[in-house]
Design an enzyme around this catalytic site. Structure first.
Site, PDB file in Angstrom:
ATOM      1  N   CYS A 181     -14.052 -32.327 -41.765  1.00 17.38           N
ATOM      2  CA  CYS A 181     -12.618 -32.502 -42.055  1.00 17.38           C
ATOM      3  C   CYS A 181     -12.379 -33.920 -42.577  1.00 17.38           C
ATOM      4  O   CYS A 181     -11.562 -34.143 -43.455  1.00 17.38           O
ATOM      5  CB  CYS A 181     -11.781 -32.372 -40.788  1.00 17.38           C
ATOM      6  SG  CYS A 181     -11.681 -30.754 -40.074  1.00 17.38           S
ATOM      7  N   CYS A 195     -30.806 -47.978 -40.300  1.00 15.90           N
ATOM      8  CA  CYS A 195     -31.275 -49.165 -39.588  1.00 15.90           C
ATOM      9  C   CYS A 195     -32.686 -49.540 -39.999  1.00 15.90           C
ATOM     10  O   CYS A 195     -33.134 -50.648 -39.759  1.00 15.90           O
ATOM     11  CB  CYS A 195     -31.121 -49.035 -38.083  1.00 15.90           C
ATOM     12  SG  CYS A 195     -31.738 -47.551 -37.388  1.00 15.90           S
ATOM     13  N   CYS A 253     -10.508 -27.361 -44.367  1.00 17.46           N
ATOM     14  CA  CYS A 253     -11.915 -27.725 -44.137  1.00 17.46           C
ATOM     15  C   CYS A 253     -12.811 -26.516 -44.414  1.00 17.46           C
ATOM     16  O   CYS A 253     -12.502 -25.395 -44.015  1.00 17.46           O
ATOM     17  CB  CYS A 253     -12.101 -28.210 -42.701  1.00 17.46           C
ATOM     18  SG  CYS A 253     -13.809 -28.490 -42.263  1.00 17.46           S
ATOM     19  N   CYS A 359     -40.753 -56.303 -53.864  1.00 17.37           N
ATOM     20  CA  CYS A 359     -39.720 -56.097 -52.819  1.00 17.37           C
ATOM     21  C   CYS A 359     -40.413 -55.448 -51.627  1.00 17.37           C
ATOM     22  O   CYS A 359     -41.636 -55.483 -51.526  1.00 17.37           O
ATOM     23  CB  CYS A 359     -38.566 -55.262 -53.355  1.00 17.37           C
ATOM     24  SG  CYS A 359     -39.018 -53.558 -53.684  1.00 17.37           S
TER      25      CYS A 359
HETATM   26  N1  LIG Z   1     -33.407 -33.505 -38.635  1.00 23.21           N
HETATM   27  C1  LIG Z   1     -33.893 -34.130 -37.558  1.00 23.21           C
HETATM   28  N2  LIG Z   1     -34.557 -33.426 -36.605  1.00 23.21           N
HETATM   29  C2  LIG Z   1     -35.065 -34.034 -35.508  1.00 23.21           C
HETATM   30  N3  LIG Z   1     -34.965 -35.362 -35.277  1.00 23.21           N
HETATM   31  C3  LIG Z   1     -34.315 -36.103 -36.184  1.00 23.21           C
HETATM   32  C4  LIG Z   1     -33.745 -35.529 -37.370  1.00 23.21           C
HETATM   33  N4  LIG Z   1     -33.164 -36.527 -38.083  1.00 23.21           N
HETATM   34  C5  LIG Z   1     -33.366 -37.668 -37.388  1.00 23.21           C
HETATM   35  N5  LIG Z   1     -34.063 -37.421 -36.257  1.00 23.21           N
HETATM   36  C6  LIG Z   1     -34.498 -38.402 -35.239  1.00 23.21           C
HETATM   37  O1  LIG Z   1     -33.401 -39.202 -34.868  1.00 23.21           O
HETATM   38  C7  LIG Z   1     -33.907 -40.442 -34.362  1.00 23.21           C
HETATM   39  C8  LIG Z   1     -33.009 -41.552 -34.846  1.00 23.21           C
HETATM   40  O2  LIG Z   1     -33.445 -42.725 -34.241  1.00 23.21           O
HETATM   41  P1  LIG Z   1     -33.222 -44.167 -34.810  1.00 23.21           P
HETATM   42  O3  LIG Z   1     -31.934 -44.194 -35.543  1.00 23.21           O
HETATM   43  O4  LIG Z   1     -33.354 -45.131 -33.690  1.00 23.21           O
HETATM   44  O5  LIG Z   1     -34.340 -44.374 -35.921  1.00 23.21           O
HETATM   45  P2  LIG Z   1     -35.933 -44.188 -35.929  1.00 23.21           P
HETATM   46  O6  LIG Z   1     -36.253 -43.123 -36.913  1.00 23.21           O
HETATM   47  O7  LIG Z   1     -36.499 -44.029 -34.558  1.00 23.21           O
HETATM   48  O8  LIG Z   1     -36.428 -45.610 -36.419  1.00 23.21           O
HETATM   49  P3  LIG Z   1     -36.481 -46.301 -37.842  1.00 23.21           P
HETATM   50  O9  LIG Z   1     -35.243 -45.865 -38.584  1.00 23.21           O
HETATM   51  O10 LIG Z   1     -36.488 -47.748 -37.531  1.00 23.21           O
HETATM   52  O11 LIG Z   1     -37.747 -45.812 -38.465  1.00 23.21           O
HETATM   53  C9  LIG Z   1     -35.339 -40.580 -34.840  1.00 23.21           C
HETATM   54  O12 LIG Z   1     -36.202 -40.516 -33.736  1.00 23.21           O
HETATM   55  C10 LIG Z   1     -35.521 -39.395 -35.784  1.00 23.21           C
HETATM   56  O13 LIG Z   1     -36.826 -38.868 -35.745  1.00 23.21           O
HETATM   57 ZN   LIG Z   2     -13.487 -29.406 -40.194  1.00 22.53          ZN
END
Ligand SMILES: Nc1ncnc2c1ncn2[C@@H]1O[C@H](COP(=O)(O)OP(=O)(O)OP(=O)(O)O)[C@@H](O)[C@H]1O
Ligand SMILES: [Zn+2]
Length: 402
Positions: A181, A195, A253, A359
């Site tokens: 929405c 991050c 939505c 980079c």
């Molecule tokens: N589609 C998904 N299915 C399962 N887990 C997911 C999915 N998308 C994101 N995640 C999980 O969500 C978590 C997010 O954690 P966080 O934001 O701390 O980043 P990270 O992946 O652990 O670290 P970084 O971004 O530094 O590599 C991660 O462990 C990632 O594997």
């Molecule tokens: Zn909605």
């Protein structure tokens, strides 16, 4: 009546264990009993997932499901505080489950060591009453939102980057908006920072994750003052937070509106644009003749000291750089004049007509080459494929990877 007769609202064991929660007004015995019967799914066992699972586990939630496909890495430990050094390399979902079970052996923890996608989300979510979004990418955010709406599950959603965090409760109550929405279309994939690029401080995810756990406890205890329909913004640098009222549910939505067009999960990677799901984009803007690989660059620098322009933000430059690197950020490549760039690189009084550009991973360096070519037409700019990451992997494994 006998002295040993009484009516127990809660078992003796639970009364002892959770006594400090039972004494809190508006929570009490009924809140505790509701927690014990609740099934909560945590998607993402990273920075946010760790505090959410740890606090909910300690509080005595009946069943906690944890979804994550990833493994613990060393650079997770500064903020994913549920993990120990000897768990690096292990499955996050399993390790988090093991750790919260150690803290509270009464928990029923379901480990879903898998990537959440359109093919499995409906099946997975249907066993849970509340979902916590602790993930870090837009495609998964839309997927989680849509499936929560389709199955009528409240969604406690958090996010954090650098010094800031935010959270809200979506799709909880009749007027409450869902994520779609508010954001009917996804952001431009090139404008999204996560991050892994922007960085984040551990206590920020600690604050937001703890607040997500608190929202779950409030929903369980039927406390009326949840963050449904509101967005809490936390600014850790200033030590301030504010809560803004969100628009009401949008009748138009596409998923929670009056005539929804989304009635089953869609292709979210397509919807959000290529690159939205991948943390590391892999651009190919330049011809191979305008690029060198790390081995070729190493050979060049053995012959003579090359001019190396490093486009990374100065904070990253400070982490590590090659000794010959000169820091001119991508932003500066855009804003500075040809003369200023030439001065920064020390090109005015030299014969140099070759400049290499590096980079973090080889994306911004290509963007910089495209910009610089226009500004300094006599210089041959070439980017280093894969940037410092490839340098660390292929040439010098002592170079700090981040
Ligand atoms: N589609 C998904 N299915 C399962 N887990 C997911 C999915 N998308 C994101 N995640 C999980 O969500 C978590 C997010 O954690 P966080 O934001 O701390 O980043 P990270 O992946 O652990 O670290 P970084 O971004 O530094 O590599 C991660 O462990 C990632 O594997
Ligand atoms: Zn909605």
């Amino acid at each position: 009546m006998n002295d040993d007769q009484w009516v127990a609202g809660i078992s003796k064991k639970d009364a002892g264990r959770y006594s400090r929660q039972l004494l809190v007004d508006d929570f009490g015995v009924s809140g505790q009993k509701n927690l014990k019967n609740l099934n909560v799914l945590i998607v993402g066992a990273g920075g946010l997932g760790c505090p959410v699972a740890t606090y909910l586990g300690a509080a005595g939630i009946g069943t906690i499901g944890i979804v994550d496909y990833d493994h613990i890495s060393l650079d997770n430990l500064h903020r994913q505080v549920a993990y120990k050094e000897d768990q690096v390399g292990k499955s996050k979902a399993q390790a988090l489950a093991d750790n919260i079970k150690l803290q509270n052996s009464d928990l029923n923890v379901q480990v879903h060591n898998t990537s959440l996608d359109s093919s499995n989300a409906m099946q997975l979510f249907k066993n849970y009453e509340i979902v916590c979004d602790c993930t870090d990418n837009v495609a998964t955010r839309y997927l989680i939102n849509d499936v929560c709406v389709l199955l009528n599950i409240p969604l406690v959603s958090g996010s954090a980057l650098r010094w800031d965090g935010q959270l809200s409760v979506y799709h909880y109550g009749s007027d409450c908006p869902c994520y779609r929405c508010l954001f009917p279309s996804p952001p431009d994939p090139n404008s999204v920072t996560n991050c892994n690029e922007g960085g984040v401080l551990g206590p920020i995810v600690g604050v937001i994750g703890s607040m997500q756990a608190l929202e779950v406890m409030k929903i369980a205890a039927k406390v009326r003052t949840t963050l449904a329909g509101q967005l809490l913004l936390f600014d850790g640098r200033e030590g301030k937070s504010r809560t803004i009222r969100l628009r009401k549910r949008d009748p138009k939505c596409e998923v929670c509106g009056d005539n929804p067009t989304i009635t089953a999960p869609i292709d979210y990677v397509l919807f959000c644009g290529a690159g939205a799901h991948d943390k590391i984009e892999n651009l190919k803007l330049l011809e191979l003749s305008d690029r060198v690989n790390v081995t070729e660059y190493r050979n060049k620098r053995r012959e003579q000291k090359p001019v190396l322009l490093d486009t990374r933000p100065s904070l990253e430059f400070e982490i590590a750089h090659l000794p010959e690197a000169i820091n001119v950020t991508l932003k500066e490549c855009r804003s500075l004049s040809a003369e200023d760039i030439s001065n920064r690189l020390g090109l005015q009084n030299t014969e140099h007509s070759d400049v290499f550009v590096i980079c973090h991973r080889g994306n911004d360096s290509q963007r910089a080459v495209l910009l610089l070519r226009e500004k300094l037409v006599d210089i041959k700019f070439r980017d280093i494929i894969g940037g410092y990451e490839q340098w660390a992997l292929k040439i010098n494994d002592m170079f700090p990877l981040y």
